[in-house]
Design a protein around this motif. Sequence first.
Motif, PDB file in Angstrom:
ATOM      1  N   SER A   1       9.115 136.678  77.249  1.00  0.00           N
ATOM      2  CA  SER A   1       8.851 137.807  77.181  1.00  0.00           C
ATOM      3  C   SER A   1       8.997 138.676  75.565  1.00  0.00           C
ATOM      4  O   SER A   1      10.085 137.986  74.892  1.00  0.00           O
ATOM      5  CB  SER A   1       9.640 138.750  78.185  1.00  0.00           C
ATOM      6  N   TRP A   2       8.578 139.800  75.346  1.00  0.00           N
ATOM      7  CA  TRP A   2       8.921 140.660  74.322  1.00  0.00           C
ATOM      8  C   TRP A   2       8.606 141.958  74.455  1.00  0.00           C
ATOM      9  O   TRP A   2       7.889 142.191  75.319  1.00  0.00           O
ATOM     10  CB  TRP A   2       8.360 139.781  72.903  1.00  0.00           C
ATOM     11  N   LYS A   3       8.972 142.813  73.450  1.00  0.00           N
ATOM     12  CA  LYS A   3       8.658 144.142  73.573  1.00  0.00           C
ATOM     13  C   LYS A   3       8.036 144.670  72.085  1.00  0.00           C
ATOM     14  O   LYS A   3       8.326 144.049  71.387  1.00  0.00           O
ATOM     15  CB  LYS A   3       9.911 144.897  73.763  1.00  0.00           C
ATOM     16  N   THR A   4       7.019 145.808  72.448  1.00  0.00           N
ATOM     17  CA  THR A   4       6.655 146.347  71.129  1.00  0.00           C
ATOM     18  C   THR A   4       6.797 147.830  71.186  1.00  0.00           C
ATOM     19  O   THR A   4       6.823 148.268  72.175  1.00  0.00           O
ATOM     20  CB  THR A   4       5.064 145.826  71.229  1.00  0.00           C
TER      21      THR A   4
ATOM     22  N   VAL B   1      -0.006 147.227  76.817  1.00  0.00           N
ATOM     23  CA  VAL B   1       1.392 147.454  77.348  1.00  0.00           C
ATOM     24  C   VAL B   1       2.392 147.347  76.272  1.00  0.00           C
ATOM     25  O   VAL B   1       2.002 146.844  75.141  1.00  0.00           O
ATOM     26  CB  VAL B   1       1.878 146.479  78.478  1.00  0.00           C
ATOM     27  N   LYS B   2       3.570 147.589  76.593  1.00  0.00           N
ATOM     28  CA  LYS B   2       4.739 147.645  75.601  1.00  0.00           C
ATOM     29  C   LYS B   2       5.857 146.430  76.022  1.00  0.00           C
ATOM     30  O   LYS B   2       6.235 145.896  75.159  1.00  0.00           O
ATOM     31  CB  LYS B   2       5.514 148.874  75.676  1.00  0.00           C
ATOM     32  N   ASP B   3       5.502 145.925  77.260  1.00  0.00           N
ATOM     33  CA  ASP B   3       6.480 145.074  77.912  1.00  0.00           C
ATOM     34  C   ASP B   3       5.679 144.024  78.067  1.00  0.00           C
ATOM     35  O   ASP B   3       4.973 143.953  78.851  1.00  0.00           O
ATOM     36  CB  ASP B   3       7.352 145.605  78.895  1.00  0.00           C
ATOM     37  N   HIS B   4       6.047 142.524  77.373  1.00  0.00           N
ATOM     38  CA  HIS B   4       5.114 141.656  77.529  1.00  0.00           C
ATOM     39  C   HIS B   4       5.684 140.359  78.107  1.00  0.00           C
ATOM     40  O   HIS B   4       6.706 140.033  77.853  1.00  0.00           O
ATOM     41  CB  HIS B   4       4.365 141.268  75.930  1.00  0.00           C
ATOM     42  N   VAL B   5       4.939 139.743  79.124  1.00  0.00           N
ATOM     43  CA  VAL B   5       5.428 138.543  79.750  1.00  0.00           C
ATOM     44  C   VAL B   5       4.411 137.673  79.864  1.00  0.00           C
ATOM     45  O   VAL B   5       3.399 137.947  80.298  1.00  0.00           O
ATOM     46  CB  VAL B   5       5.943 138.909  81.272  1.00  0.00           C
TER      47      VAL B   5
END
Length: 131
Positions: free
Chosen positions: A62-65, A92-96
Amino acid sequence: YTTQTMTPFIQKVQRVIALEVRIPESLQIGFFVSYERYFDPALTDIADIYVEEVGRDYVIVSWKTNHHTYNNKVNYGKTTTYTMSALGENYVKDHVVKLTGLKPQTHYVFEVMSQGKNYIYDAYYGVTTRE
């Protein structure tokens, strides 16, 4: 227009979208993506990269932008030639993302990539699958 002059307007529009008007979510996201692209002075950035879960034949990353992004992807493999890739959800801003097709007790390296105002990646992370 500057970010400072647009912020009150954007906040009012967000309230209208959220509370008063039944606009499809896809149109709402298009509005926010356009706002971020044209009025937010910050470049797209990646943060908080985590290995959420490790299994015998998979890994969840996971990561965020800071912006809603598209072309979200994880490249991975046993070396930095990254022979495999997995795509994430767009806008999206929250990636999984789940990395599949892995062998047990094997070390893999990966990089995460996203595109917003600019194309950004963060590389050279490693994880070993379970026995």
